[in-house]
Design a protein around this motif. Sequence first.
Motif, PDB file in Angstrom:
ATOM      1  N   ASP A   1       0.853  -1.189   0.000  1.00 65.23           N
ATOM      2  CA  ASP A   1       0.000   0.000   0.000  1.00 65.23           C
ATOM      3  C   ASP A   1       0.889   1.240   0.000  1.00 65.23           C
ATOM      4  N   PHE A   2       0.591   2.185  -0.910  1.00 61.35           N
ATOM      5  CA  PHE A   2       1.283   3.464  -0.933  1.00 61.35           C
ATOM      6  C   PHE A   2       0.454   4.499  -0.179  1.00 61.35           C
ATOM      7  N   VAL A   3       1.088   5.190   0.727  1.00 57.96           N
ATOM      8  CA  VAL A   3       0.400   6.206   1.532  1.00 57.96           C
ATOM      9  C   VAL A   3       1.219   7.492   1.458  1.00 57.96           C
ATOM     10  N   ASP A   4       0.688   8.538   0.796  1.00 54.22           N
ATOM     11  CA  ASP A   4       1.473   9.769   0.700  1.00 54.22           C
ATOM     12  C   ASP A   4       1.433  10.546   2.019  1.00 54.22           C
TER      13      ASP A   4
ATOM     14  N   TYR B   1      -8.034   1.111   9.247  1.00 50.67           N
ATOM     15  CA  TYR B   1      -7.362   1.081   7.952  1.00 50.67           C
ATOM     16  C   TYR B   1      -6.401  -0.113   7.904  1.00 50.67           C
ATOM     17  N   ILE B   2      -5.638  -0.314   8.964  1.00 45.74           N
ATOM     18  CA  ILE B   2      -4.685  -1.416   9.027  1.00 45.74           C
ATOM     19  C   ILE B   2      -5.414  -2.758   9.046  1.00 45.74           C
ATOM     20  N   ASP B   3      -6.528  -2.832   9.782  1.00 45.55           N
ATOM     21  CA  ASP B   3      -7.306  -4.077   9.831  1.00 45.55           C
ATOM     22  C   ASP B   3      -7.846  -4.446   8.450  1.00 45.55           C
ATOM     23  N   THR B   4      -8.223  -3.438   7.680  1.00 43.44           N
ATOM     24  CA  THR B   4      -8.709  -3.693   6.316  1.00 43.44           C
ATOM     25  C   THR B   4      -7.593  -4.280   5.454  1.00 43.44           C
ATOM     26  N   LEU B   5      -6.381  -3.763   5.599  1.00 41.51           N
ATOM     27  CA  LEU B   5      -5.229  -4.320   4.886  1.00 41.51           C
ATOM     28  C   LEU B   5      -4.995  -5.779   5.281  1.00 41.51           C
TER      29      LEU B   5
ATOM     30  N   ILE C   1       2.554  -7.620   4.710  1.00 38.38           N
ATOM     31  CA  ILE C   1       2.013  -6.331   4.277  1.00 38.38           C
ATOM     32  C   ILE C   1       3.122  -5.295   4.369  1.00 38.38           C
ATOM     33  N   TRP C   2       3.283  -4.513   3.281  1.00 40.51           N
ATOM     34  CA  TRP C   2       4.205  -3.388   3.286  1.00 40.51           C
ATOM     35  C   TRP C   2       3.421  -2.094   3.073  1.00 40.51           C
ATOM     36  N   ILE C   3       3.784  -1.085   3.824  1.00 45.79           N
ATOM     37  CA  ILE C   3       3.259   0.258   3.584  1.00 45.79           C
ATOM     38  C   ILE C   3       4.448   1.174   3.311  1.00 45.79           C
ATOM     39  N   ILE C   4       4.419   1.844   2.158  1.00 43.18           N
ATOM     40  CA  ILE C   4       5.476   2.800   1.800  1.00 43.18           C
ATOM     41  C   ILE C   4       4.878   4.193   1.816  1.00 43.18           C
TER      42      ILE C   4
ATOM     43  N   VAL D   1       2.902  -5.635  10.381  1.00 36.23           N
ATOM     44  CA  VAL D   1       2.919  -4.836   9.160  1.00 36.23           C
ATOM     45  C   VAL D   1       4.274  -4.125   9.034  1.00 36.23           C
ATOM     46  N   GLN D   2       4.949  -4.322   7.903  1.00 37.54           N
ATOM     47  CA  GLN D   2       6.235  -3.667   7.647  1.00 37.54           C
ATOM     48  C   GLN D   2       5.975  -2.314   6.999  1.00 37.54           C
ATOM     49  N   PHE D   3       6.508  -1.242   7.572  1.00 36.97           N
ATOM     50  CA  PHE D   3       6.276   0.079   6.993  1.00 36.97           C
ATOM     51  C   PHE D   3       7.594   0.800   6.745  1.00 36.97           C
TER      52      PHE D   3
END
Length: 259
Positions: free
Chosen positions: A141-144, A155-159, A171-174, A192-194
């Motif tokens: 998931d990309f999050v600006d 939001y994280i639970d949905t991922l 799960i990665w969040i960049i 979750v890896q961010f």
Amino acid sequence: MKPDIVDISIVLIIAGIVSYYIYLRYREEKKKKEEQLIPTLNYYKDKFSKEKVEYSEKAKRFQEKIQEYKNKLKEIKESIYRYKWSEDEKQLLRRLKGTDFEWTFTELLKILDFKVYEPPVYKDHNIDLLLKVNNNLICLDFVDYQQAKKINERYIDTLIEGKEKYNCQGIWIISNGLFDQRIKNYMINKGVQFFEYNQIIKFFPSIRIVEDFYETETKLNNYELLHKETADEVIRRDTWIKEVEEKLQEAYQKQKVEK
């Protein structure tokens, strides 16, 4: 008043003379055309042969350019460590948002040889991409920087639901923003890896590599297109030369029979 036999005879004579003249002209034009056929065919054979050589030389030059830009792409990939972050590039990273941010980092991941797939449903469960890492599937998931402030537990639970749906191993969040400590703790607890702004600067090459790679790849694609178009022209000339040669053979055979 009915025309008499003399008038009819005159008309028939005139018609016969005109018809004979037309026939003679037809024979003359046909003979002239037949006499010019072989020189005309030879002219076109020479013309198409010269054009084939010209297009073949162009195709060769384009092929050389293709190889040149393929080598440049390879050099860029092999020189990732040289793409250090300048202050201007850091500022640009901070300003990226929305689709620009997603596109830039999608291309960056491709350059880094990650296999990237889009989920069947757009942004399904907040997932932007499915990423293959060492034969493991990762939900990405990309999050600006603007969205980073709005991320919450739901939001994280949905991922996480998306992770289960797509049978991902992680799960990665960049993000080019910063998460608050509470949501970071929640992500850590959920596995979750961010990558925040600071981690991007530390672990990823400068986004300048995307610009260099994209510019080089665009030139490569243009030369590949030019090469294909030019190679097609060579094939056309080959076909036309063959057709002309067949007609020449027929013309020589006919000339031989008539002699």
